[in-house]
Design a protein around this motif. Sequence first.
Motif, PDB file in Angstrom:
ATOM      1  N   ALA A  79      50.520  43.006  46.607  1.00 50.48           N
ATOM      2  CA  ALA A  79      49.992  43.919  45.594  1.00 50.48           C
ATOM      3  C   ALA A  79      49.501  43.181  44.356  1.00 50.48           C
ATOM      4  O   ALA A  79      48.763  43.752  43.547  1.00 50.48           O
ATOM      5  N   ARG A  91      43.532  45.930  37.334  1.00 45.13           N
ATOM      6  CA  ARG A  91      43.208  44.921  38.344  1.00 45.13           C
ATOM      7  C   ARG A  91      41.892  45.262  39.021  1.00 45.13           C
ATOM      8  O   ARG A  91      41.495  46.426  39.101  1.00 45.13           O
ATOM      9  N   LYS A  92      41.200  44.256  39.539  1.00 44.01           N
ATOM     10  CA  LYS A  92      39.899  44.489  40.152  1.00 44.01           C
ATOM     11  C   LYS A  92      40.057  45.181  41.497  1.00 44.01           C
ATOM     12  O   LYS A  92      40.609  44.627  42.439  1.00 44.01           O
ATOM     13  N   LEU A  93      39.545  46.401  41.576  1.00 42.39           N
ATOM     14  CA  LEU A  93      39.552  47.203  42.790  1.00 42.39           C
ATOM     15  C   LEU A  93      38.126  47.609  43.105  1.00 42.39           C
ATOM     16  O   LEU A  93      37.429  48.167  42.252  1.00 42.39           O
ATOM     17  N   GLY A 151      44.209  51.158  48.900  1.00 43.71           N
ATOM     18  CA  GLY A 151      43.932  50.266  47.779  1.00 43.71           C
ATOM     19  C   GLY A 151      44.199  50.918  46.435  1.00 43.71           C
ATOM     20  O   GLY A 151      44.748  50.286  45.516  1.00 43.71           O
ATOM     21  N   THR A 198      47.188  49.451  43.855  1.00 41.97           N
ATOM     22  CA  THR A 198      46.839  48.962  42.517  1.00 41.97           C
ATOM     23  C   THR A 198      47.262  49.919  41.408  1.00 41.97           C
ATOM     24  O   THR A 198      46.939  49.703  40.241  1.00 41.97           O
ATOM     25  N   SER A 199      47.995  50.978  41.756  1.00 39.29           N
ATOM     26  CA  SER A 199      48.349  52.014  40.778  1.00 39.29           C
ATOM     27  C   SER A 199      49.493  51.597  39.860  1.00 39.29           C
ATOM     28  O   SER A 199      49.766  52.285  38.868  1.00 39.29           O
ATOM     29  N   VAL A 247      41.256  43.632  45.217  1.00 35.07           N
ATOM     30  CA  VAL A 247      41.576  44.511  46.342  1.00 35.07           C
ATOM     31  C   VAL A 247      40.289  45.227  46.739  1.00 35.07           C
ATOM     32  O   VAL A 247      39.617  45.830  45.892  1.00 35.07           O
ATOM     33  N   PRO A 280      42.485  51.131  37.976  1.00 38.89           N
ATOM     34  CA  PRO A 280      43.494  50.152  37.545  1.00 38.89           C
ATOM     35  C   PRO A 280      42.868  49.037  36.731  1.00 38.89           C
ATOM     36  O   PRO A 280      41.647  48.817  36.773  1.00 38.89           O
TER      37      PRO A 280
END
Length: 291
Positions: free
Chosen positions: A34, A133-135, A49, A53-54, A39, A131
Amino acid sequence: MPGRALVLGSGGITGMAWEVGLLAGLAARGLDLAGADLVVGTSAGALAGAQVTSGTGLAELYQAQITPDGVDVIAGMSRGLIIRYALAYVLPGTPTRARIRMGRLALASPELPEAERREVIGAWLPRHEWPARKLLITAVDVASGKFAAFGRSSGATLIEAVSASCAVPGVWPPVRINGRQWMDGGMRSATNADLAADYARIVVLAPIWQGFGLMKGAIRQCRQLARLGRAVALVVPDEQARAAIGQNLLDSSRRAPAAQAGYAQAETAAALIAAAWSPEFPDSAGAAPAA
């Protein structure tokens, strides 16, 4: 080249549950994917995904898969629909042309109010905001056949992007984003693993891994990444997981057994994944796919 990418492929509702179960099983064994720098989610993988990433723990996400929640979706694909899929990708033309053919099929999907669709997708997502983070969530333009990867700055909400990526032609209608209609990102590739080409270490979870006609399969894409010098691990459902996932990938009543099968498969998949994922392991570019 730094960075690690997690690619989550298409495979229906049961395939999504298998992915979450596998990730939770790996985390329980000390291998937490994670924390990936990227992702990529396609169709079922878009749902997985967005969950991963939540910020919600993988153990909690797994528990949600194996606990009845009252959100039941049971759809299916008729023999006629499957034949139309096959024809779209085996008839002469380019991959883009095949996706345009699929777009026409998508426009003929049964009607479903967008509000109802958003409600179902939203119920499966712990958070409705993109998120930090890169999604990347993949989808295909119904009219042009062009491929897109939606992210935080794309102008789409997370629920819109996930809904579009899960809009299986002939089953669920396209989703309108930024004035265009979008369908399942799996109409380009079951994994779209090439989006992770800029990352050194890549793990691909693929409930559906075979290619067909003009559509590239996961194995082919992973081999191309390995030729670029990337450390790649491709994991597909083992025999027990395939039985748990079942023939109808769109039957949400099978989420629990599919998730449990993924959790169990983590035991045999962990070594291959660790070799591609962990910097303390020697360079493992070209790691073989594992069932």
